[in-house]
Design a protein around this motif. Structure first.
Motif, PDB file in Angstrom:
ATOM      1  N   UNK A 105       0.865  -1.176   0.000  1.00 14.47           N
ATOM      2  CA  UNK A 105       0.000   0.000   0.000  1.00 14.47           C
ATOM      3  C   UNK A 105       0.902   1.227   0.000  1.00 14.47           C
ATOM      4  N   UNK A 106       0.606   2.157  -0.887  1.00 15.49           N
ATOM      5  CA  UNK A 106       1.357   3.413  -0.940  1.00 15.49           C
ATOM      6  C   UNK A 106       0.359   4.542  -0.725  1.00 15.49           C
ATOM      7  N   UNK A 107       0.607   5.333   0.294  1.00 17.75           N
ATOM      8  CA  UNK A 107      -0.238   6.488   0.575  1.00 17.75           C
ATOM      9  C   UNK A 107       0.537   7.768   0.336  1.00 17.75           C
ATOM     10  N   UNK A 108      -0.123   8.726  -0.233  1.00 18.81           N
ATOM     11  CA  UNK A 108       0.484  10.040  -0.447  1.00 18.81           C
ATOM     12  C   UNK A 108      -0.370  11.073   0.256  1.00 18.81           C
ATOM     13  N   UNK A 109       0.297  12.044   0.851  1.00 13.70           N
ATOM     14  CA  UNK A 109      -0.437  13.068   1.557  1.00 13.70           C
ATOM     15  C   UNK A 109       0.506  13.907   2.393  1.00 13.70           C
TER      16      UNK A 109
ATOM     17  N   UNK B 188       3.495  10.016  14.346  1.00 14.51           N
ATOM     18  CA  UNK B 188       3.243  10.687  13.077  1.00 14.51           C
ATOM     19  C   UNK B 188       1.891  10.262  12.528  1.00 14.51           C
ATOM     20  N   UNK B 189       1.261  11.144  11.784  1.00 15.43           N
ATOM     21  CA  UNK B 189      -0.009  10.837  11.129  1.00 15.43           C
ATOM     22  C   UNK B 189       0.112  11.236   9.666  1.00 15.43           C
ATOM     23  N   UNK B 190      -0.377  10.366   8.800  1.00 15.22           N
ATOM     24  CA  UNK B 190      -0.433  10.688   7.376  1.00 15.22           C
ATOM     25  C   UNK B 190      -1.864  11.062   7.036  1.00 15.22           C
ATOM     26  N   UNK B 191      -2.062  12.308   6.628  1.00 16.21           N
ATOM     27  CA  UNK B 191      -3.376  12.730   6.130  1.00 16.21           C
ATOM     28  C   UNK B 191      -3.415  12.331   4.657  1.00 16.21           C
ATOM     29  N   UNK B 192      -4.102  11.223   4.379  1.00 13.80           N
ATOM     30  CA  UNK B 192      -4.071  10.600   3.056  1.00 13.80           C
ATOM     31  C   UNK B 192      -4.811  11.456   2.033  1.00 13.80           C
TER      32      UNK B 192
ATOM     33  N   UNK C   7      -4.156  10.398  -1.425  1.00 16.58           N
ATOM     34  CA  UNK C   7      -4.375   9.338  -2.409  1.00 16.58           C
ATOM     35  C   UNK C   7      -3.727   8.058  -1.889  1.00 16.58           C
ATOM     36  N   UNK C   8      -4.244   6.915  -2.360  1.00 15.92           N
ATOM     37  CA  UNK C   8      -3.719   5.640  -1.896  1.00 15.92           C
ATOM     38  C   UNK C   8      -3.911   4.616  -3.009  1.00 15.92           C
ATOM     39  N   UNK C   9      -2.903   3.792  -3.221  1.00 14.81           N
ATOM     40  CA  UNK C   9      -2.994   2.685  -4.167  1.00 14.81           C
ATOM     41  C   UNK C   9      -2.440   1.442  -3.486  1.00 14.81           C
ATOM     42  N   UNK C  10      -2.872   0.295  -3.957  1.00 14.27           N
ATOM     43  CA  UNK C  10      -2.377  -0.946  -3.392  1.00 14.27           C
ATOM     44  C   UNK C  10      -2.307  -2.017  -4.458  1.00 14.27           C
TER      45      UNK C  10
END
Length: 87
Positions: free
Chosen positions: A10-14, A53-57, A59-62
């Protein structure tokens, strides 16, 4: 024949941000529920020196590969097996 390992990805961007002290314990509790039973006791003594830490997503792909190859058999754990029976 080329064989590869199975995987889940899973790759999350944000936007990544450090949780403020008043939200840190809530974030750590979420992590503990993910890895342990909900009532798992853990010490809060190190929370003041822990960074959460928190990632405010945004976009996300898996993707995944199950690593099952034609003609191969795979061991399947019996019902109720918890992974510790062999220790």
């Amino acid at each position: 024949m080329t064989r590869t390992m199975g995987y889940r990805n899973v790759i999350g961007r944000g936007t990544v941000e450090i949780l403020p002290d008043e939200r840190k314990i809530d974030g750590l509790k979420i992590l503990m529920r993910h890895y342990h039973a909900e009532d798992f006791p853990w010490s809060t003594k190190l929370v003041p020196v822990t960074t959460a830490w928190r990632l405010k997503v945004e976009s996300m792909v898996g993707k995944f590969r199950d690593n099952v190859h034609p003609g191969e058999s795979r061991w399947t754990p019996p019902a109720g097996w918890n992974g510790f029976d062999r220790l």
